[in-house]
Design a protein around this motif. Structure first.
Motif, short mmCIF file in Angstrom:
data_model
loop_
_atom_site.label_atom_id
_atom_site.label_comp_id
_atom_site.label_asym_id
_atom_site.label_seq_id
_atom_site.Cartn_x
_atom_site.Cartn_y
_atom_site.Cartn_z
N VAL A 1 0.53 10.09 6.04
CA VAL A 1 1.89 9.54 6.30
C VAL A 1 2.55 9.73 5.12
CG1 VAL A 1 2.78 7.12 6.44
CG2 VAL A 1 0.91 7.75 7.85
N THR A 2 2.09 9.58 3.97
CA THR A 2 2.93 9.62 2.50
C THR A 2 3.36 11.18 2.66
OG1 THR A 2 1.19 8.35 1.51
CG2 THR A 2 2.73 9.54 0.10
N ARG A 3 2.55 12.20 2.93
CA ARG A 3 3.15 13.53 2.88
C ARG A 3 4.49 13.58 3.89
NH1 ARG A 3 -0.02 17.69 0.67
NH2 ARG A 3 -1.88 17.10 -0.13
N GLU A 4 4.21 13.05 5.05
CA GLU A 4 5.35 13.24 6.09
C GLU A 4 6.84 12.47 5.78
OE1 GLU A 4 3.92 11.13 9.75
OE2 GLU A 4 2.62 12.88 10.29
N ARG B 1 -1.55 17.51 -7.70
CA ARG B 1 -1.28 16.19 -7.75
C ARG B 1 -1.98 15.51 -6.39
NH1 ARG B 1 1.85 12.84 -11.45
NH2 ARG B 1 1.74 10.97 -10.80
N ALA B 2 -2.79 14.49 -6.87
CA ALA B 2 -3.54 13.61 -5.47
C ALA B 2 -2.65 12.38 -5.10
CB ALA B 2 -4.90 13.18 -6.07
N ILE B 3 -2.44 12.11 -3.80
CA ILE B 3 -2.01 10.83 -3.48
C ILE B 3 -3.16 9.56 -3.39
CG2 ILE B 3 -1.03 9.89 -1.35
CD1 ILE B 3 0.06 12.75 -0.54
N LEU C 1 0.70 -1.26 -0.07
CA LEU C 1 -0.01 0.04 0.03
C LEU C 1 0.93 1.15 0.07
CD1 LEU C 1 -2.57 1.62 0.31
CD2 LEU C 1 -2.33 1.10 2.95
N LEU C 2 1.76 1.22 0.94
CA LEU C 2 2.80 2.54 0.87
C LEU C 2 3.37 2.81 -0.12
CD1 LEU C 2 3.98 4.80 2.54
CD2 LEU C 2 5.70 3.22 3.65
N LEU C 3 3.92 1.62 -0.98
CA LEU C 3 4.58 1.63 -2.00
C LEU C 3 3.69 2.59 -3.27
CD1 LEU C 3 6.83 -1.68 -2.52
CD2 LEU C 3 7.26 0.76 -1.42
N GLY C 4 2.66 2.01 -3.30
CA GLY C 4 1.62 2.60 -4.25
C GLY C 4 1.40 4.16 -4.02
#
Length: 244
Positions: A204-207, A220-222, A19-22
């Motif tokens: 979490v991705t932004r961090e 851009r959307a995460i 999930l995190l890699l994506g």
């Protein structure tokens, strides 16, 4: 400017690493992270990249870099415990003057390198998820409902207390091994809890982007590419194991 040329997501199975890699790839600036260095898959990657059978590990690493970089030059990849030892062992002969110096080897091959450490507080839930994935061969489900990660076994998941217990122990050993490795080499990873990733994947991705000195491009959307798999069966196994 990015504060790293490359980063590795360091994890154990069933911590939400796929999930995190994506999520990271969806940013368009954090590389195209995959498990490029998982030993059983090396021949598949080499074939995909058109590497000859005589290619050495240095060529393999350079091909991984080319495949896993975004246009800003940032590279990402995932390493499970055990894969790290494999990578540095294979890089040693490529850069013999740095053999046995894990972080310097990685930086010689991949440039300025940073580490993201992903772990799960609920180790029992992690072990249950791991056992179920091994039994069925389904390691992830994407947003379209397609499953993958291994060849489907056709096996229905079945409760196995001994199997769950063994995986709980293995997870503990691997988490401890990661902590020793970080301490041994003076690495201060960016730490991510699965529970936080599950609750707020975009946050979490932004961090992580901040840790890498990256900005999410305007507009851009995460986007998550995978679905959560845990269901009532996982919960029932967890409760049964606790009671027994």
């Amino acid at each position: 400017m990015p504060t790293a040329d490359s980063y590795f997501v360091c994890a154990t199975p069933r911590t939400g690493s796929t999930l995190l890699l994506g999520l990271l790839e969806s940013t368009g600036v954090a590389g195209r992270p995959q498990a490029y260095f998982r030993e059983p898959d090396e021949s598949l990657w080499a074939e995909r990249w058109g590497l000859p059978g005589t290619a050495g590990y240095g060529e393999f690493a350079r091909a991984a870099l080319a495949a896993g970089r975004t246009e800003n030059g940032v590279f990402g990849a995932k390493l499970m415990w055990g894969t790290m030892d494999h990578v540095v062992a294979r890089l040693g002969p490529v850069h013999p003057g740095l053999a046995g110096q894990d972080v310097r080897l990685l930086e010689r091959a991949f440039g300025r390198t940073r580490f993201v450490y992903l772990r799960r507080d609920d180790v029992l839930a992690q072990a249950v998820s791991w056992l179920r994935a091994e039994q069925t061969g389904t390691w992830y489900v994407d947003v379209s409902g397609e499953s993958g990660g291994a060849e489907p076994t056709g096996q229905e998941p079945g409760y196995d207390a001994a199997g769950i217990g063994a995986l709980v122990e293995q997870i503990g050993e691997h988490n401890a091994a990661w902590e020793r490795w970080f301490a041994s080499w003076g690495v201060r990873p960016h730490r991510v809890r699965y529970e936080d990733l599950d609750a707020d994947p975009a946050g979490v991705t932004r961090e992580i982007l901040g840790f890498l000195g990256l900005d999410l491009p305007q507009g851009r959307a995460i986007v998550a590419g995978h679905r959560r798999q845990a269901d009532e069966l996982n919960a029932a196994w967890i409760e049964r194991y606790r009671q027994e």
